[in-house]
Design an enzyme around this catalytic site. Structure first.
Site, PDB file in Angstrom:
ATOM      1  N   TRP A 254       1.026  -1.355   0.032  1.00  0.00           N
ATOM      2  CA  TRP A 254      -0.104  -0.304   0.104  1.00  0.00           C
ATOM      3  C   TRP A 254       0.540   1.290  -0.006  1.00  0.00           C
ATOM      4  O   TRP A 254       1.898   1.069   0.731  1.00  0.00           O
ATOM      5  CB  TRP A 254      -1.117   0.347   2.057  1.00  0.00           C
ATOM      6  CG  TRP A 254      -2.373   0.889   1.172  1.00  0.00           C
ATOM      7  CD1 TRP A 254      -2.690   1.787   0.301  1.00  0.00           C
ATOM      8  CD2 TRP A 254      -2.183   1.707   2.352  1.00  0.00           C
ATOM      9  NE1 TRP A 254      -3.765   2.596   1.275  1.00  0.00           N
ATOM     10  CE2 TRP A 254      -3.248   2.949   2.231  1.00  0.00           C
ATOM     11  CE3 TRP A 254      -1.395   1.691   3.664  1.00  0.00           C
ATOM     12  CZ2 TRP A 254      -3.413   3.889   2.987  1.00  0.00           C
ATOM     13  CZ3 TRP A 254      -2.187   2.864   4.480  1.00  0.00           C
ATOM     14  CH2 TRP A 254      -3.362   3.731   4.296  1.00  0.00           C
TER      15      TRP A 254
ATOM     16  N   ASP B 267      -1.432  -5.565   9.524  1.00  0.00           N
ATOM     17  CA  ASP B 267      -2.505  -4.786   8.928  1.00  0.00           C
ATOM     18  C   ASP B 267      -3.343  -5.421   8.982  1.00  0.00           C
ATOM     19  O   ASP B 267      -3.380  -5.668   7.216  1.00  0.00           O
ATOM     20  CB  ASP B 267      -1.690  -4.002   7.699  1.00  0.00           C
ATOM     21  CG  ASP B 267      -2.542  -2.723   7.319  1.00  0.00           C
ATOM     22  OD1 ASP B 267      -3.270  -2.894   7.757  1.00  0.00           O
ATOM     23  OD2 ASP B 267      -2.482  -2.101   6.447  1.00  0.00           O
TER      24      ASP B 267
ATOM     25  N   ALA C 165      -7.168  -4.572   7.514  1.00  0.00           N
ATOM     26  CA  ALA C 165      -7.474  -3.560   6.834  1.00  0.00           C
ATOM     27  C   ALA C 165      -8.659  -3.917   6.520  1.00  0.00           C
ATOM     28  O   ALA C 165      -9.841  -3.276   6.196  1.00  0.00           O
ATOM     29  CB  ALA C 165      -6.800  -2.517   5.962  1.00  0.00           C
TER      30      ALA C 165
ATOM     31  N   LYS D  55     -13.758  -0.317   6.490  1.00  0.00           N
ATOM     32  CA  LYS D  55     -13.932  -0.909   5.078  1.00  0.00           C
ATOM     33  C   LYS D  55     -15.261  -1.972   5.455  1.00  0.00           C
ATOM     34  O   LYS D  55     -16.433  -2.278   5.015  1.00  0.00           O
ATOM     35  CB  LYS D  55     -13.073  -1.453   4.541  1.00  0.00           C
ATOM     36  CG  LYS D  55     -10.873  -1.892   4.657  1.00  0.00           C
ATOM     37  CD  LYS D  55     -11.587  -0.267   3.845  1.00  0.00           C
ATOM     38  CE  LYS D  55     -10.182  -0.009   4.356  1.00  0.00           C
ATOM     39  NZ  LYS D  55      -9.894   1.195   3.447  1.00  0.00           N
TER      40      LYS D  55
HETATM   41  C1  LIG Z   1      -3.560  -1.863   3.225  1.00  0.00           C
HETATM   42  C2  LIG Z   1      -4.101  -0.761   4.291  1.00  0.00           C
HETATM   43  N1  LIG Z   1      -3.813  -0.062   5.246  1.00  0.00           N
HETATM   44  C3  LIG Z   1      -4.502   0.334   6.174  1.00  0.00           C
HETATM   45  C4  LIG Z   1      -5.219   1.590   5.057  1.00  0.00           C
HETATM   46  C5  LIG Z   1      -5.515   2.598   6.417  1.00  0.00           C
HETATM   47  O1  LIG Z   1      -7.335   2.278   6.325  1.00  0.00           O
HETATM   48  P1  LIG Z   1      -8.050   3.772   6.848  1.00  0.00           P
HETATM   49  O2  LIG Z   1      -8.521   3.865   6.012  1.00  0.00           O
HETATM   50  O3  LIG Z   1      -9.185   3.404   7.959  1.00  0.00           O
HETATM   51  O4  LIG Z   1      -7.139   4.735   7.380  1.00  0.00           O
HETATM   52  C6  LIG Z   1      -5.372   1.112   4.127  1.00  0.00           C
HETATM   53  C7  LIG Z   1      -6.560   1.774   3.260  1.00  0.00           C
HETATM   54  O5  LIG Z   1      -6.591   1.623   2.467  1.00  0.00           O
HETATM   55  C8  LIG Z   1      -5.127   0.139   3.265  1.00  0.00           C
HETATM   56  O6  LIG Z   1      -5.060  -0.078   2.027  1.00  0.00           O
END
Ligand SMILES: Cc1ncc(COP(=O)(O)O)c(C=O)c1O
Length: 401
Positions: free
Chosen positions: A139, A220, A222, A255
């Site tokens: 990401w 992570d 998410a 999400k």
């Molecule tokens: C891999 C990953 N980690 C963390 C996040 C962060 O999510 P948040 O919107 O809850 O901050 C995202 C959001 O797109 C993501 O794709």
């Protein structure tokens, strides 16, 4: 008489700021918005969309918000750890069989992003020499967050785009070269941007190497529930918790409860003893105080009401399964169209990467009004039901040259 010109050194100000390279995904959104073609398709977007292209508020969240509106008596400060009941209710979902482990503490954060910032800041406070092992591609926000706290990144290749395979040997080798105290950043499920998740045996091997080398896994999480199911999507994390004394988890409800803009997440921290966890959390609270003082309440309060109301909690599972089923059924539709796309049916979560050159991505944009990241990453549920066929047709057209 000679007069001497004295040049005062000019104080630096905001006018001295260098320009910032805009996030390429933001540029893509702007291009797509400006495109007047009515049949345009936006698969660059990072949120879930339903069969007709909307990102609706979940019914259970609507109902929880109505309850909140009726029952909330004050908007007085909640404190730095936010809504403690909300974090407690997420423990069994995120930590599973480890929910009762008192060496694990959690704190509410503004989204998964806030949890990542807080977690890496904690690592930097404990050991500024720790390096973070990051599989590529990842990401795009991971590297800047890690660098912002001064930690060094060690990149290793995670995914082979042309073959649509995980470079597992390379990953194991990179983790095996880690130094004790280094951090292994791992995607818990629904890998963004590739969709290529580790299988059970691969998680077992990763866990073994991480534990052997004395690395600190930072998971992570998410997209829990968007891949195979809530439990299945956390199974790799639970394996790590089985054997590692120190583990960090950046969790997001943005999400799986579709509350993106409300910024709803948690950081969970496990250490080898309750005392160490208490000290670590004191540092976490100090950083949170410096960064945002207190997390925003509304979204977390709505999630808390859902999870605390058995009937709503049950219906959340149903709504989550509907989102997951749509993701997986669009994947199967695309995968069955051509053997070259079959890998998409074996992956999980919203994202996949097409093996396209930059020129082919531009051709899709210019000739077919299809907007995706330059890397070929696209969101499978960026497609409404009726956009799937034209999308696949255009992609194959471009692939065939
Ligand atoms: C891999 C990953 N980690 C963390 C996040 C962060 O999510 P948040 O919107 O809850 O901050 C995202 C959001 O797109 C993501 O794709």
């Amino acid at each position: 008489m000679l007069t001497e010109t004295i040049t005062q050194p000019r104080a630096k100000g905001l006018a001295d700021l260098p320009s910032v390279q805009t996030d390429s995904l933001l540029q893509l959104i702007a291009l797509c918005n400006a495109d007047p073609r009515p049949h345009k398709i936006d698969v660059g977007v990072g949120v879930y969309r339903d069969s007709v292209g909307r990102t609706p508020v979940l019914q259970v969240i609507k109902e929880a918000e109505a309850i909140l509106l009726k029952t909330q008596e004050t908007k007085g400060y909640l404190g730095m750890s936010g809504d403690k009941r909300y974090t407690e209710l997420l423990r069994p979902i995120v930590l599973g069989r480890h929910a009762g482990d008192e060496r694990i503490a959690g704190v509410q954060t503004p989204g998964g992003c806030g949890a990542l910032c807080l977690g890496f800041d904690l690592i930097a406070r404990a050991n500024p020499d720790a390096r973070v092992l990051v599989g590529g591609p990842t990401w795009p926000n991971h590297p800047p967050i890690i660098r912002s706290v001064g930690l060094e990144i060690i990149d290793y290749p995670y995914y082979e785009r042309g073959q649509a395979t995980i470079r597992f040997e390379d990953m194991i080798q990179a983790l095996g070269n880690g130094r004790p105290g280094d951090v292994a950043l791992l995607h818990g499920c629904c890998h963004n941007p590739t969709g290529a998740d580790l299988g059970d045996e691969q998680w077992a091997k990763v866990t073994e190497v991480v534990a052997d080398r004395g690395l600190i896994p930072f998971v992570d999480l998410a997209y829990q529930g968007f891949g195979r199911g809530l439990e299945e999507d956390a199974s790799g994390l639970w394996r790590l918790l089985d054997v590692c004394d120190e583990v960090l988890v950046a969790q997001s409800c943005d999400k799986n409860f579709a509350v993106y803009r409300d910024r709803v997440g948690n950081l969970f921290v496990k250490t080898g003893s309750m005392d160490t966890t208490a000290t670590a959390m004191a540092h976490v609270m100090q950083s949170a105080r410096e960064m945002w003082s207190m997390p925003p309440d509304h979204g977390a309060a709505a999630v808390r009401i859902v999870l605390d109301t058995p009937e709503l909690a049950e219906r959340w599972h149903v709504e989550l399964a509907q989102m997951r089923d749509r993701i997986n059924s669009v994947r199967q539709r695309i995968a069955s169209a051509d053997p070259r796309l079959s890998f998409i049916g074996r992956q999980f979560g919203m994202f996949s990467m097409l093996p396209l050159s930059k020129e082919q991505v531009v051709e899709l944009r210019e000739s077919h009004a299809i907007y995706m990241a330059e890397s070929g990453r696209f969101n499978v549920v960026g497609l409404s039901d009726e956009q799937v066929d034209p999308f696949v047709e255009a992609v194959l057209h471009v692939m065939n040259g």
